[in-house]
Design a protein around this motif. Structure first.
Motif, short mmCIF file in Angstrom:
data_model
loop_
_atom_site.label_atom_id
_atom_site.label_comp_id
_atom_site.label_asym_id
_atom_site.label_seq_id
_atom_site.Cartn_x
_atom_site.Cartn_y
_atom_site.Cartn_z
N GLY A 24 0.82 -1.21 0.00
CA GLY A 24 0.00 0.00 0.00
C GLY A 24 0.85 1.26 0.00
N GLN A 81 -5.26 6.00 -14.06
CA GLN A 81 -4.79 6.96 -13.05
C GLN A 81 -5.95 7.61 -12.31
OE1 GLN A 81 -3.65 6.73 -16.10
NE2 GLN A 81 -1.45 6.45 -15.95
N THR A 82 -7.06 7.89 -13.02
CA THR A 82 -8.20 8.48 -12.32
C THR A 82 -9.14 7.38 -11.81
OG1 THR A 82 -9.43 8.71 -14.39
CG2 THR A 82 -8.15 10.60 -13.69
N PHE A 124 -8.33 4.74 -10.39
CA PHE A 124 -7.76 4.36 -9.10
C PHE A 124 -8.42 5.14 -7.95
CE2 PHE A 124 -3.58 4.78 -6.58
CZ PHE A 124 -3.85 3.63 -5.85
N GLY A 125 -8.80 6.40 -8.23
CA GLY A 125 -9.40 7.21 -7.17
C GLY A 125 -10.92 7.26 -7.27
N TYR A 161 -15.73 4.26 -2.98
CA TYR A 161 -14.44 4.58 -3.58
C TYR A 161 -13.54 3.37 -3.50
CZ TYR A 161 -15.41 9.54 -4.06
OH TYR A 161 -15.93 10.73 -4.45
N LEU A 164 -10.40 3.07 -3.14
CA LEU A 164 -9.41 3.11 -2.06
C LEU A 164 -10.05 2.90 -0.70
CD1 LEU A 164 -7.13 5.93 -3.45
CD2 LEU A 164 -6.42 3.60 -2.95
N ASP A 216 -9.17 -0.07 1.94
CA ASP A 216 -8.92 0.13 3.36
C ASP A 216 -9.87 -0.71 4.19
OD1 ASP A 216 -6.80 1.80 3.06
OD2 ASP A 216 -7.92 3.66 3.31
N TYR A 233 -4.51 0.18 3.53
CA TYR A 233 -3.81 0.35 2.27
C TYR A 233 -3.20 1.74 2.13
CZ TYR A 233 -2.77 -0.36 -2.67
OH TYR A 233 -2.13 -0.51 -3.87
N THR A 234 -3.94 2.76 2.54
CA THR A 234 -3.47 4.13 2.31
C THR A 234 -2.57 4.65 3.43
OG1 THR A 234 -5.51 4.97 3.24
CG2 THR A 234 -5.40 4.82 0.85
N PRO A 282 0.70 2.42 -9.53
CA PRO A 282 -0.14 2.37 -8.32
C PRO A 282 -1.58 1.97 -8.63
CG PRO A 282 0.49 4.63 -8.83
CD PRO A 282 1.29 3.75 -9.73
N SER A 283 -2.07 2.31 -9.83
CA SER A 283 -3.43 1.89 -10.19
C SER A 283 -3.49 0.38 -10.34
CB SER A 283 -3.87 2.54 -11.50
OG SER A 283 -3.38 3.83 -11.63
#
Lengths: 88, 570
Positions: B70, B207-208, B210-211, B224, B226, B230, B241-242, B300-301
């Motif tokens: 993470g 990339q987007t 992922f969020g 979300y 992420l 978590d 994770y974060t 990261p994605s």
């Protein structure tokens, strides 16, 4: 000696160092500052679905690095021209 | 067509492409190896540098480590990109003006000392060897999966291919081959990420995505991604994770060692010696980072998606575990390599992955990128493409590193220092012997890895940070630095760092935990301390032994502005 005088040589080097230090300060603040030291505090904010500190560590710092190098290339080229030490 | 056949075809086609380009671009340019790359646009040179730079560690290993670590995995993301800023701002333009081909050449001339040169050669060999030892594992992971053999056989087959690729070689340095390798590698990395992102979140850009929030029809829809990660982590007894579990000082030290090490790696620095102008050296570093970022911003994605997918397929959407008999093919395929194992502890016939006592799965981190498209049920050609990308990444870097090792031994060490009278033929023979020995040793490390690919590679960066970086920086920015100071600094830096790594990884691995580490810094990050020691020792010794001679100081003055940069010379 490519410079017209000793003073100009010193001034060029001083300007160069000051530019590099400014850019490295940004480099440090974004990666080590936002991405590591302040990460927990920044994580309280959200940015497009990311916790902000986490985003800086995994994406924001990389984007900043790219921009920094191109700013450096541009500013150094201007500096070389100003002191007339650019390549022919 | 099954995955294995498709893999053979696609890997074969990419190889044919590299060889064809090598032959085609050779026709007009054999006369001068270096001018060939000198005539290349900085954008192309940047792309080639990116291929040279991104190895099995970046391609195969990094996203897997991030998936499991993470936030802690950010050290690799920031470390392996931030170094380019140092390289562009503090090293590349000056080294280009200096006009030598290798790092030991710079150290030897700047510090007007044969001893300094020899020590630099030894450092270069140690660094490159550690680096290649990590690569071999990555090559082995690729081959073991697609030939469906165990990991040791995979490493062995990979080693033989790398050896022939390098010895028959001449491919390295031909910029256009590396441009092709970059394209294959980047395409292979991004295509599965885009597919998975669309499936999981509806975003085309990973990339987007992922969020973003999880798409309809996928477990956890509407939350979300992420937050879901978590949440799953908390439920399964894993670290969030974060946020991660590494101490701040260790994260700081590893990031620093990787960044500084990047700026001190001999095979990367060399790329900036051979561009036509000082200005191009600066721009090449920028373009290299642009192309590296394409992969690094995707990593990261991939890590996030892979982790969610892994948990969903192994534990099921309801987190109750999935029947082993109903396990998807990828689990069984990877079991053949020994890199995934399942032990039915509670004998319910179901697989379960967690961070606590309930865990029944061991999943090697290095398989995540390769397994990812299979886990997400992507078409077979995508799976095969990823294998070709992994091979391209591992081969291009290994070949470059082997060349550094063999020329360091035969040219820098034997011809220029120990036995100046050997013939060209003998020199070439020693180069091959050195390559063979390096391959044999690194095969052993590939079969008995001291860590995951990216971790072993991180040691190489620590060694580079502790030896070359201070010597080069002082050589440029502190013109009075003398040879005794630089030599003492390099020796202290590399010996300290190497001893620390060897102690915790080989002599006393049981003690390898934060309680025993110096200032809480792991072996991966210790290069940062080695670097600081190097700077301090160099400065103190210099103060005791006097300034560098005037002609050296004048030489340093002259590399500080671009005008008058000629071609590089040996």
């Amino acid at each position: 000696m490519a410079f017209k005088s000793e003073e100009l040589a010193k001034a060029y080097w001083r300007d160069n160092i000051s530019l590099v230090l400014k850019l490295l300060a940004v480099w440090f603040i974004v990666s080590y500052g936002f991405g590591i030291i302040l990460v927990d505090w920044l994580n309280q904010f959200t940015f497009f679905g990311f916790k902000l500190g986490f985003w800086f560590a995994q994406q924001g710092s990389i984007i900043t690095f790219v921009i920094l190098i191109f700013v450096y290339v541009k500013r150094m080229a201007a500096l070389d021209n100003k002191y007339e030490v650019h390549e022919e | 067509m099954d995955i294995q056949t498709l893999t053979f075809i696609i890997v074969g086609l990419t190889f044919a492409l590299y060889i064809a380009i090598a032959i085609w671009s050779r026709a007009g340019s054999t006369s001068d190896f270096y001018v060939a790359s000198g005539g290349v646009h900085p954008v192309m040179n940047g792309m080639a540098t990116a291929a040279d730079w991104m190895s099995a560690a970046s391609f195969i290993s990094m996203a897997g480590i991030i998936a499991f670590a993470g936030y802690d995995g950010s050290v690799y993301l920031m470390g392996w990109t931030g170094g380019y800023v140092l390289l562009a701002l503090c090293l590349a333009p000056y080294l280009r003006k200096f006009g030598k081909f290798t790092v030991p050449d710079f150290i030897g001339d700047r510090y007007y000392s044969q001893t300094a040169r020899t020590i630099a050669v030894i450092c270069a060999i140690l660094i490159s060897f550690t680096y290649i030892a990590g690569q071999m594992r990555g090559v082995g992971v690729v081959f073991s999966r697609f030939l469906e053999v165990d990991i040791a056989t995979g490493v062995f087959i990979g080693a033989v291919i790398v050896f022939f690729y390098t010895v028959l070689g001449g491919m390295k340095g031909i910029t256009y081959t590396q441009v092709a390798q970059y394209c294959v590698l980047a395409f292979a990395y991004i295509v599965p990420a885009v597919f998975i992102s669309i499936y999981m979140t509806g975003h085309v850009l990973p990339q987007t995505g992922f969020g973003a929030t999880i798409a309809e029809g996928v477990a956890g829809e509407g939350t979300y991604l992420l937050d879901r990660l978590d949440g799953l982590s908390a439920e399964l007894g894993l670290a969030a994770y974060t946020s991660g579990i590494k101490s701040k000082i260790d994260v700081f030290a590893i990031t620093c060692a990787l960044m500084v090490g990047t700026a001190g790696l001999p095979h990367v620095i060399v790329r900036f010696f051979t561009v036509p102008k000082v200005r191009d050296a600066r721009r090449s570093a920028g373009w290299a980072l642009v192309f590296i970022s394409v992969v690094y911003l995707t990593a990261p994605s991939i890590a996030g998606f892979a982790k969610v997918n892994l948990i969903n397929t192994v534990n099921g959407p309801d987190l109750q575990g999935v029947e082993y008999d109903a396990a998807p093919d990828w689990v069984k395929n990877w079991e053949k390599t020994g890199l995934i194992t399942w032990e039915d502890k509670n004998e319910d016939g179901k697989m379960f992955y967690s961070g606590d006592a309930r865990n029944e799965m061991t999943v090697d981190r290095d398989i995540m990128v390769l397994a990812n498209p299979e886990i997400a049920n992507l078409p077979a050609w995508v799976v095969a493409l990823v294998a070709a990308g992994g091979v391209a990444a591992a081969l291009s870097t290994s070949a470059g590193l082997l060349l550094v090792i063999s020329t360091s031994v035969s040219h820098d060490l034997l011809k220029r220092t120990l036995t100046p009278n050997i013939t060209d033929k003998q020199e070439l023979m020693w180069a091959r012997v050195a390559a063979a020995v390096a391959i044999a040793l690194s095969t052993w490390f590939g079969i008995n890895p001291p860590g995951f690919v990216a971790q072993v590679v991180a040691f190489a960066f620590g060694l580079a940070a502790a030896s070359f970086f201070p010597a080069i920086i002082l050589g440029i920015f502190y013109k009075r630095m003398n040879s005794t100071g630089a030599i003492a600094g390099m020796i202290v830096g590399i010996v300290f760092t190497l001893a620390y790594i060897i102690y915790f990884k080989f002599v006393n691995p049981a003690a390898n935990n934060a309680d025993n580490w110096l200032f809480g810094i792991s072996p991966e990050g210790i290069g940062t301390i080695g670097m600081l020691l190097n700077f301090i020792v160099s400065y103190v010794v210099h103060k005791m032994t006097g300034d560098a001679p005037q002609d050296t100081q004048d030489l340093v003055e002259s590399i500080r502005y671009p005008r008058g940069a000629g071609g590089a010379t040996h």
